[in-house]
Design a protein around this motif. Structure first.
Motif, PDB file in Angstrom:
ATOM      1  N   VAL A 137       0.840  -1.201   0.000  1.00  0.00           N
ATOM      2  CA  VAL A 137       0.000   0.000   0.000  1.00  0.00           C
ATOM      3  C   VAL A 137       0.876   1.252   0.000  1.00  0.00           C
ATOM      4  O   VAL A 137       0.590   2.228  -0.707  1.00  0.00           O
ATOM      5  CB  VAL A 137      -0.952  -0.002   1.209  1.00  0.00           C
ATOM      6  N   VAL A 138       1.951   1.229   0.782  1.00  0.00           N
ATOM      7  CA  VAL A 138       2.885   2.354   0.796  1.00  0.00           C
ATOM      8  C   VAL A 138       3.413   2.605  -0.613  1.00  0.00           C
ATOM      9  O   VAL A 138       3.441   3.743  -1.094  1.00  0.00           O
ATOM     10  CB  VAL A 138       4.055   2.079   1.769  1.00  0.00           C
ATOM     11  N   ALA A 139       3.832   1.547  -1.292  1.00  0.00           N
ATOM     12  CA  ALA A 139       4.374   1.687  -2.643  1.00  0.00           C
ATOM     13  C   ALA A 139       3.329   2.239  -3.607  1.00  0.00           C
ATOM     14  O   ALA A 139       3.635   3.078  -4.462  1.00  0.00           O
ATOM     15  CB  ALA A 139       4.895   0.338  -3.133  1.00  0.00           C
ATOM     16  N   GLU A 140       2.097   1.777  -3.475  1.00  0.00           N
ATOM     17  CA  GLU A 140       1.018   2.255  -4.352  1.00  0.00           C
ATOM     18  C   GLU A 140       0.756   3.742  -4.130  1.00  0.00           C
ATOM     19  O   GLU A 140       0.561   4.504  -5.087  1.00  0.00           O
ATOM     20  CB  GLU A 140      -0.254   1.454  -4.085  1.00  0.00           C
ATOM     21  N   LEU A 141       0.758   4.169  -2.891  1.00  0.00           N
ATOM     22  CA  LEU A 141       0.520   5.581  -2.580  1.00  0.00           C
ATOM     23  C   LEU A 141       1.679   6.454  -3.053  1.00  0.00           C
ATOM     24  O   LEU A 141       1.467   7.572  -3.529  1.00  0.00           O
ATOM     25  CB  LEU A 141       0.300   5.748  -1.077  1.00  0.00           C
ATOM     26  N   ILE A 142       2.891   5.948  -2.933  1.00  0.00           N
ATOM     27  CA  ILE A 142       4.044   6.693  -3.438  1.00  0.00           C
ATOM     28  C   ILE A 142       3.929   6.867  -4.948  1.00  0.00           C
ATOM     29  O   ILE A 142       4.176   7.954  -5.484  1.00  0.00           O
ATOM     30  CB  ILE A 142       5.359   5.981  -3.062  1.00  0.00           C
ATOM     31  N   ARG A 143       3.535   5.801  -5.644  1.00  0.00           N
ATOM     32  CA  ARG A 143       3.352   5.897  -7.098  1.00  0.00           C
ATOM     33  C   ARG A 143       2.272   6.910  -7.453  1.00  0.00           C
ATOM     34  O   ARG A 143       2.327   7.549  -8.503  1.00  0.00           O
ATOM     35  CB  ARG A 143       2.986   4.526  -7.678  1.00  0.00           C
ATOM     36  N   ALA A 144       1.291   7.060  -6.568  1.00  0.00           N
ATOM     37  CA  ALA A 144       0.192   7.999  -6.815  1.00  0.00           C
ATOM     38  C   ALA A 144       0.539   9.422  -6.374  1.00  0.00           C
ATOM     39  O   ALA A 144      -0.330  10.290  -6.334  1.00  0.00           O
ATOM     40  CB  ALA A 144      -1.061   7.524  -6.097  1.00  0.00           C
ATOM     41  N   LYS A 145       1.813   9.649  -6.037  1.00  0.00           N
ATOM     42  CA  LYS A 145       2.321  10.981  -5.680  1.00  0.00           C
ATOM     43  C   LYS A 145       1.841  11.475  -4.320  1.00  0.00           C
ATOM     44  O   LYS A 145       1.658  12.681  -4.101  1.00  0.00           O
ATOM     45  CB  LYS A 145       1.963  12.021  -6.757  1.00  0.00           C
ATOM     46  N   ALA A 146       1.642  10.561  -3.388  1.00  0.00           N
ATOM     47  CA  ALA A 146       1.327  10.986  -2.021  1.00  0.00           C
ATOM     48  C   ALA A 146       2.527  11.729  -1.447  1.00  0.00           C
ATOM     49  O   ALA A 146       3.678  11.406  -1.751  1.00  0.00           O
ATOM     50  CB  ALA A 146       0.998   9.772  -1.159  1.00  0.00           C
ATOM     51  N   ASP A 147       2.266  12.715  -0.619  1.00  0.00           N
ATOM     52  CA  ASP A 147       3.321  13.530  -0.013  1.00  0.00           C
ATOM     53  C   ASP A 147       4.059  12.707   1.045  1.00  0.00           C
ATOM     54  O   ASP A 147       3.505  12.411   2.107  1.00  0.00           O
ATOM     55  CB  ASP A 147       2.701  14.775   0.616  1.00  0.00           C
ATOM     56  N   VAL A 148       5.312  12.359   0.774  1.00  0.00           N
ATOM     57  CA  VAL A 148       6.060  11.512   1.705  1.00  0.00           C
ATOM     58  C   VAL A 148       6.517  12.276   2.944  1.00  0.00           C
ATOM     59  O   VAL A 148       6.950  11.663   3.926  1.00  0.00           O
ATOM     60  CB  VAL A 148       7.283  10.859   1.023  1.00  0.00           C
ATOM     61  N   ASN A 149       6.428  13.596   2.907  1.00  0.00           N
ATOM     62  CA  ASN A 149       6.858  14.400   4.053  1.00  0.00           C
ATOM     63  C   ASN A 149       5.699  15.071   4.786  1.00  0.00           C
ATOM     64  O   ASN A 149       5.917  15.967   5.609  1.00  0.00           O
ATOM     65  CB  ASN A 149       7.882  15.447   3.609  1.00  0.00           C
TER      66      ASN A 149
ATOM     67  N   ARG B  14      12.891   2.015   3.949  1.00  0.00           N
ATOM     68  CA  ARG B  14      13.673   2.056   2.706  1.00  0.00           C
ATOM     69  C   ARG B  14      12.882   2.718   1.575  1.00  0.00           C
ATOM     70  O   ARG B  14      13.416   3.550   0.832  1.00  0.00           O
ATOM     71  CB  ARG B  14      14.070   0.642   2.288  1.00  0.00           C
ATOM     72  N   ALA B  15      11.630   2.314   1.433  1.00  0.00           N
ATOM     73  CA  ALA B  15      10.802   2.839   0.341  1.00  0.00           C
ATOM     74  C   ALA B  15      10.579   4.339   0.484  1.00  0.00           C
ATOM     75  O   ALA B  15      10.629   5.082  -0.504  1.00  0.00           O
ATOM     76  CB  ALA B  15       9.464   2.107   0.304  1.00  0.00           C
ATOM     77  N   LEU B  16      10.335   4.789   1.693  1.00  0.00           N
ATOM     78  CA  LEU B  16      10.095   6.219   1.922  1.00  0.00           C
ATOM     79  C   LEU B  16      11.355   7.037   1.659  1.00  0.00           C
ATOM     80  O   LEU B  16      11.298   8.123   1.074  1.00  0.00           O
ATOM     81  CB  LEU B  16       9.600   6.437   3.350  1.00  0.00           C
ATOM     82  N   ILE B  17      12.497   6.516   2.079  1.00  0.00           N
ATOM     83  CA  ILE B  17      13.759   7.219   1.821  1.00  0.00           C
ATOM     84  C   ILE B  17      14.003   7.319   0.320  1.00  0.00           C
ATOM     85  O   ILE B  17      14.374   8.376  -0.202  1.00  0.00           O
ATOM     86  CB  ILE B  17      14.928   6.502   2.525  1.00  0.00           C
ATOM     87  N   ALA B  18      13.771   6.219  -0.391  1.00  0.00           N
ATOM     88  CA  ALA B  18      13.962   6.216  -1.843  1.00  0.00           C
ATOM     89  C   ALA B  18      13.030   7.205  -2.534  1.00  0.00           C
ATOM     90  O   ALA B  18      13.358   7.742  -3.598  1.00  0.00           O
ATOM     91  CB  ALA B  18      13.735   4.809  -2.393  1.00  0.00           C
ATOM     92  N   ALA B  19      11.874   7.463  -1.916  1.00  0.00           N
ATOM     93  CA  ALA B  19      10.891   8.383  -2.496  1.00  0.00           C
ATOM     94  C   ALA B  19      11.141   9.835  -2.094  1.00  0.00           C
ATOM     95  O   ALA B  19      10.386  10.721  -2.486  1.00  0.00           O
ATOM     96  CB  ALA B  19       9.487   7.967  -2.081  1.00  0.00           C
ATOM     97  N   GLY B  20      12.180  10.076  -1.298  1.00  0.00           N
ATOM     98  CA  GLY B  20      12.531  11.451  -0.948  1.00  0.00           C
ATOM     99  C   GLY B  20      12.127  11.912   0.430  1.00  0.00           C
ATOM    100  O   GLY B  20      12.126  13.118   0.707  1.00  0.00           O
ATOM    101  N   ALA B  21      11.808  10.988   1.330  1.00  0.00           N
ATOM    102  CA  ALA B  21      11.440  11.387   2.690  1.00  0.00           C
ATOM    103  C   ALA B  21      12.627  12.035   3.395  1.00  0.00           C
ATOM    104  O   ALA B  21      13.774  11.605   3.232  1.00  0.00           O
ATOM    105  CB  ALA B  21      10.956  10.172   3.480  1.00  0.00           C
ATOM    106  N   ASP B  22      12.353  13.059   4.180  1.00  0.00           N
ATOM    107  CA  ASP B  22      13.382  13.768   4.943  1.00  0.00           C
ATOM    108  C   ASP B  22      13.805  12.899   6.126  1.00  0.00           C
ATOM    109  O   ASP B  22      13.040  12.717   7.075  1.00  0.00           O
ATOM    110  CB  ASP B  22      12.823  15.103   5.430  1.00  0.00           C
ATOM    111  N   VAL B  23      15.029  12.379   6.089  1.00  0.00           N
ATOM    112  CA  VAL B  23      15.476  11.454   7.135  1.00  0.00           C
ATOM    113  C   VAL B  23      15.761  12.155   8.455  1.00  0.00           C
ATOM    114  O   VAL B  23      15.892  11.497   9.494  1.00  0.00           O
ATOM    115  CB  VAL B  23      16.725  10.661   6.690  1.00  0.00           C
ATOM    116  N   ASN B  24      15.851  13.477   8.434  1.00  0.00           N
ATOM    117  CA  ASN B  24      16.156  14.216   9.661  1.00  0.00           C
ATOM    118  C   ASN B  24      14.981  15.047  10.169  1.00  0.00           C
ATOM    119  O   ASN B  24      15.156  15.881  11.066  1.00  0.00           O
ATOM    120  CB  ASN B  24      17.379  15.111   9.443  1.00  0.00           C
ATOM    121  N   ALA B  25      13.803  14.809   9.626  1.00  0.00           N
ATOM    122  CA  ALA B  25      12.618  15.516  10.120  1.00  0.00           C
ATOM    123  C   ALA B  25      12.372  15.130  11.575  1.00  0.00           C
ATOM    124  O   ALA B  25      12.565  13.981  11.968  1.00  0.00           O
ATOM    125  CB  ALA B  25      11.403  15.159   9.272  1.00  0.00           C
TER     126      ALA B  25
END
Length: 227
Positions: free
Chosen positions: A151-163, A186-197
């Motif tokens: 589901v996470v991967a599907e939402l990322i593909r649909a341009k959900a805001d990872v941050n 891993r998936a969120l980091i690959a999609a551009g999630a801020d690791v230091n938020a």
């Protein structure tokens, strides 16, 4: 029941129906459950392409299945992963973005439960992937919290805001790290999630992973530059 709020102790707090508080630890999962939830998105089944029917026929079929054509029944179908019923509701004219009293849309409810097929149908119908519930949670935040990797991967593909952040500043990555969801991290980091938020208490994903003893998550975050 409302979503838990992160505390610095690593415990979660749930708001009871009468306003009292009950402290619980985040539940662990069996290796089998972990493997099932970590199924690569590429292996996820595509949404079924059910034949289009008229709105009248869709409502007739829903009635035969025991569903009234109401927003409450639609949300209940999404929450229980009833993909066929959800599609019939949509074909009968139901908006994919109706929400319950807590602001939870059908997509949020389906994502929280890990129901990939329902999530796919709702996205295909134009559901708002960044809609927020009353606590600020999005479908992606809920899916990450539950460790529902497909589901996470599907939402990322649909341009959900990872941050996106909930009302106490937690991102999907913070929740995934807190709960030890390594593949989701891993998936969120690959999609551009801020690791230091950091959340409202100043806690980062790395700090919470360390605090809760999630060594694999700590390793992934550290390799991605988290501090």
């Amino acid at each position: 029941m409302r979503r838990p709020v992160l505390l610095t102790s690593g415990w979660a707090v749930l708001v009871g129906l009468v306003g009292s508080f009950v402290f619980i630890a985040c539940p662990s999962r069996s290796p089998k459950e972990e493997k099932e939830r970590a199924t690569p998105a590429a292996q996820a089944p595509p949404p079924a392409l059910a034949p289009r029917v008229t709105p009248e026929e869709a409502r007739r079929r829903l009635q035969a299945m025991g569903f009234e054509f109401t927003e409450k029944a639609f949300l209940d179908a999404a929450q229980r992963g009833k993909a066929e019923a959800v599609e019939l509701f949509l074909q009968a004219g139901m908006s994919p973005d109706v929400a319950d009293a807590q602001g939870r849309t059908a997509l949020i409810l389906a994502a929280k439960g890990g129901y990939l097929l329902v999530v796919q149908k709702l996205i295909r119908a134009g559901a708002d992937v960044n809609a927020r519930d009353r606590d600020g949670g999005t479908a992606l935040i809920w899916a990450a919290w539950g460790g529902h990797m497909p589901v996470v991967a599907e939402l990322i593909r649909a341009k959900a805001d990872v941050n996106a952040r909930d009302n106490v500043g937690n991102t999907a990555l913070i929740w995934a790290a807190h709960n030890g969801r390594t593949d989701v991290v891993r998936a969120l980091i690959a999609a551009g999630a801020d690791v230091n938020a950091a959340n409202a208490e100043g806690k980062t994903a790395l700090q919470l992973a360390v605090q809760n003893g999630h060594t694999p998550v700590v390793q992934v975050l550290t390799a991605a530059g988290a501090r």
